[in-house]
Design a protein around this motif. Structure first.
Motif, short mmCIF file in Angstrom:
data_model
loop_
_atom_site.label_atom_id
_atom_site.label_comp_id
_atom_site.label_asym_id
_atom_site.label_seq_id
_atom_site.Cartn_x
_atom_site.Cartn_y
_atom_site.Cartn_z
N LEU A 15 0.82 -1.21 0.00
CA LEU A 15 0.00 0.00 0.00
C LEU A 15 0.86 1.26 0.00
N VAL A 16 1.86 1.27 0.85
CA VAL A 16 2.76 2.43 0.90
C VAL A 16 3.53 2.56 -0.41
N ALA A 17 4.00 1.44 -0.95
CA ALA A 17 4.73 1.47 -2.21
C ALA A 17 3.86 2.01 -3.34
N GLY A 18 2.61 1.59 -3.38
CA GLY A 18 1.69 2.09 -4.40
C GLY A 18 1.46 3.58 -4.27
N TRP A 19 1.33 4.03 -3.05
CA TRP A 19 1.14 5.46 -2.81
C TRP A 19 2.37 6.24 -3.25
N LEU A 20 3.56 5.73 -2.91
CA LEU A 20 4.79 6.41 -3.31
C LEU A 20 4.96 6.41 -4.84
N LEU A 21 4.58 5.32 -5.48
CA LEU A 21 4.66 5.29 -6.94
C LEU A 21 3.69 6.28 -7.57
N LEU A 23 2.75 9.07 -6.25
CA LEU A 23 3.36 10.39 -6.07
C LEU A 23 4.51 10.60 -7.05
N ALA A 24 5.27 9.55 -7.30
CA ALA A 24 6.42 9.69 -8.20
C ALA A 24 5.99 9.95 -9.64
N SER A 33 -4.71 18.25 -2.08
CA SER A 33 -5.79 17.43 -1.56
C SER A 33 -5.70 15.99 -2.07
N ASP A 34 -5.19 15.78 -3.28
CA ASP A 34 -5.04 14.42 -3.77
C ASP A 34 -4.02 13.64 -2.95
N ALA A 35 -2.89 14.26 -2.65
CA ALA A 35 -1.86 13.59 -1.85
C ALA A 35 -2.37 13.27 -0.46
N VAL A 36 -3.12 14.17 0.13
CA VAL A 36 -3.70 13.93 1.44
C VAL A 36 -4.71 12.79 1.37
N THR A 37 -5.51 12.77 0.31
CA THR A 37 -6.49 11.70 0.14
C THR A 37 -5.80 10.35 0.03
#
Length: 103
Positions: A15-21, A23-24, A33-37
């Motif tokens: 989950l964290v890896a997907g979120w970081l990808l 963002l990348a 707001s998207d990043a916070v979501t």
């Protein structure tokens, strides 16, 4: 208890890896707001998983099959994962590998 930690990490890390990808992929990462979501979504999913996984472990220790089954169903499967004990070591390699062998 180690199996619980392993199962939580196997859910949380992707989950964290997907979120970081995610963002990348965006250029110029900013806190909008998207990043916070995305961050809140990852946190809520992880909390949901940890709560019901802990209830599942508690149900198995208290011999409460109803609690264990209920928690398991809310995790998508009625039984907790069972990881085979490898005995702490890998089986020996058979044969030899040369630098000419393809990977």
């Amino acid at each position: 208890m180690p199996a619980l930690f392993i199962s939580v990490m196997r859910t949380g890390v992707p989950l964290v890896a997907g979120w970081l990808l995610t963002l990348a992929v965006k250029t110029g990462v900013t806190i909008d707001s998207d990043a916070v979501t995305y961050a809140v979504t990852v946190a809520l999913v992880l909390v949901y998983y940890v709560v019901f996984r802990l209830l599942e472990v508690l149900g198995s220790r208290l011999r409460g099959t109803a609690l264990q089954r209920f928690s398991g169903i809310l995790l998508g499967w009625a039984r907790p994962p069972q990881y085979p004990d490898a005995g702490g070591s890998l089986p020996p390699l058979t044969g030899t590998v040369s630098s000419r062998d393809p990977l």
